[in-house]
Design an enzyme around this catalytic site. Structure first.
Site, mmCIF file in Angstrom:
data_model
loop_
_atom_site.group_PDB
_atom_site.id
_atom_site.type_symbol
_atom_site.label_atom_id
_atom_site.label_comp_id
_atom_site.label_asym_id
_atom_site.label_seq_id
_atom_site.Cartn_x
_atom_site.Cartn_y
_atom_site.Cartn_z
ATOM 1 N N HIS A 40 -2.946 121.274 6.138
ATOM 2 C CA HIS A 40 -2.658 120.102 5.296
ATOM 3 C C HIS A 40 -3.653 118.963 5.464
ATOM 4 O O HIS A 40 -3.646 118.019 4.679
ATOM 5 C CB HIS A 40 -1.244 119.583 5.620
ATOM 6 N N GLY B 202 3.209 105.741 1.061
ATOM 7 C CA GLY B 202 3.660 107.008 0.493
ATOM 8 C C GLY B 202 2.624 107.584 -0.471
ATOM 9 O O GLY B 202 2.352 108.778 -0.482
ATOM 10 N N ARG C 79 -4.715 118.623 -1.094
ATOM 11 C CA ARG C 79 -3.629 118.316 -2.048
ATOM 12 C C ARG C 79 -3.689 116.884 -2.580
ATOM 13 O O ARG C 79 -2.654 116.322 -2.967
ATOM 14 C CB ARG C 79 -2.254 118.521 -1.398
ATOM 15 N N ARG D 197 4.166 103.010 8.911
ATOM 16 C CA ARG D 197 4.460 103.311 7.506
ATOM 17 C C ARG D 197 4.440 102.003 6.736
ATOM 18 O O ARG D 197 4.977 100.987 7.210
ATOM 19 C CB ARG D 197 5.840 103.988 7.403
ATOM 20 N N ILE D 198 3.810 102.003 5.566
ATOM 21 C CA ILE D 198 3.840 100.823 4.698
ATOM 22 C C ILE D 198 4.283 101.297 3.320
ATOM 23 O O ILE D 198 3.485 101.816 2.547
ATOM 24 C CB ILE D 198 2.467 100.094 4.644
ATOM 25 N N GLU E 104 11.797 107.893 4.289
ATOM 26 C CA GLU E 104 10.850 108.423 5.288
ATOM 27 C C GLU E 104 11.045 107.936 6.727
ATOM 28 O O GLU E 104 10.733 108.685 7.671
ATOM 29 C CB GLU E 104 9.399 108.087 4.878
ATOM 30 N N SER F 56 11.292 97.172 -3.531
ATOM 31 C CA SER F 56 10.801 97.447 -4.887
ATOM 32 C C SER F 56 11.940 97.448 -5.901
ATOM 33 O O SER F 56 11.708 97.354 -7.099
ATOM 34 C CB SER F 56 10.079 98.791 -4.935
ATOM 35 N N ASP F 57 13.148 97.594 -5.418
ATOM 36 C CA ASP F 57 14.282 97.581 -6.340
ATOM 37 C C ASP F 57 15.559 97.253 -5.595
ATOM 38 O O ASP F 57 15.624 97.348 -4.376
ATOM 39 C CB ASP F 57 14.424 98.934 -7.063
#
Ligand code: HPA
Length: 248
Positions: free
Chosen positions: A18, A34, A57, A101-102, A194, A216-217
């Site tokens: 990967h 992400g 990928r 993580r952001i 995540e 975001s929501d």
């Protein structure tokens, strides 16, 4: 890797299926949005001398410098299975020490507004990923105290409001039987897909992880945001993550 569960860390093969980077291509700290295009955006706009180190990928990973310190940024994809693969390989095969993580999350707490920034101190979860660890009880997925403390201090220095609280990591974005009121009752402030997986992989590898997310929501209603608005609003969170990374 020869066995079907890919469980043997000592048989690490680089490049992995990967990640095509060479040993030493990643910095000690990797920021993980992400979206791989966001990784490119950060490399192009925030890092100096950024070089693409992997693109398998289309999951782009870059290493460059921020204020003279080596930092990497790589997409994680969406959900625990995806971040689980990339974070496992970065920690266990590429000797990465810290992952920040952001990402984005949905607000559960009514006190949170769109574009506020959340640090996940503890990540509850609704996922079978934890089963691989064969634990004789329930597991508490938590942030690295050191990274969390640094992020909190850094946010104060930068004048960025940071909501430190507990979050929940779910396997489904579209929550047919809304579980939100139950999580809210337990003072869980936001939902994403995540953080808990990242925290488990970090713990098992004896490494450090922190999840920072912008809202975001609002999961129970009203306004969402466009991907363009989200990208712009990420600047504060990216700066916070980069400053935390170089202070750590
Ligand atoms: N649910 C789960 N994950 C998310 C959300 C959400 O509402 N928003 C951003 N990531």
């Amino acid at each position: 890797m020869t066995d079907s569960t890919h469980a043997n860390k000592t048989e690490s093969v680089i490049p992995t299926p990967h990640i095509e980077a060479a040993k030493g291509d990643f910095a000690d700290v990797v920021l993980m949005p992400g979206d791989p295009m966001r990784a490119k955006f950060i490399a192009d706009n925030f890092l100096d001398d950024a070089k693409l180190v992997t693109a398998v990928r289309g999951m782009f990973g870059y290493t460059g410098t921020y204020k003279g310190v080596s930092v990497s940024v790589m997409g994680s994809g969406m959900g625990i299975p995806s971040i689980g693969i990339y974070s496992y390989e970065l920690f266990n095969f590429y000797d990465v020490k810290k992952i920040i993580r952001i990402g984005t999350c949905g607000a559960i707490s009514k006190d949170l507004e769109i574009f506020d920034i959340v640090a996940s101190m503890a990540a509850s979860y609704d996922t079978s990923f934890v089963k691989q660890y064969n634990l004789p009880g329930t597991y508490s997925a938590v942030a690295s105290y050191e990274l969390l403390r640094l992020a909190d201090d850094t946010a104060k220095k930068l004048g960025i409001k940071l909501h430190v609280g507990s979050t929940v990591t779910c396997d489904s974005f579209y929550d047919e039987m809304s579980q939100v009121p139950s999580w809210r009752k337990m003072n869980v402030i936001a939902v994403e897909m995540e953080a808990a997986g990242l925290y488990m992989v970090a713990a098992a590898a004896e490494k450090e992880a922190l999840a920072l997310m912008t809202i975001s929501d609002k999961v129970e209603g009203s306004e969402g945001t466009t991907s363009e608005q989200r990208e712009k609003s990420l600047t504060n969170m990216i700066t916070l993550a980069l400053e935390t990374a170089i202070a750590s």
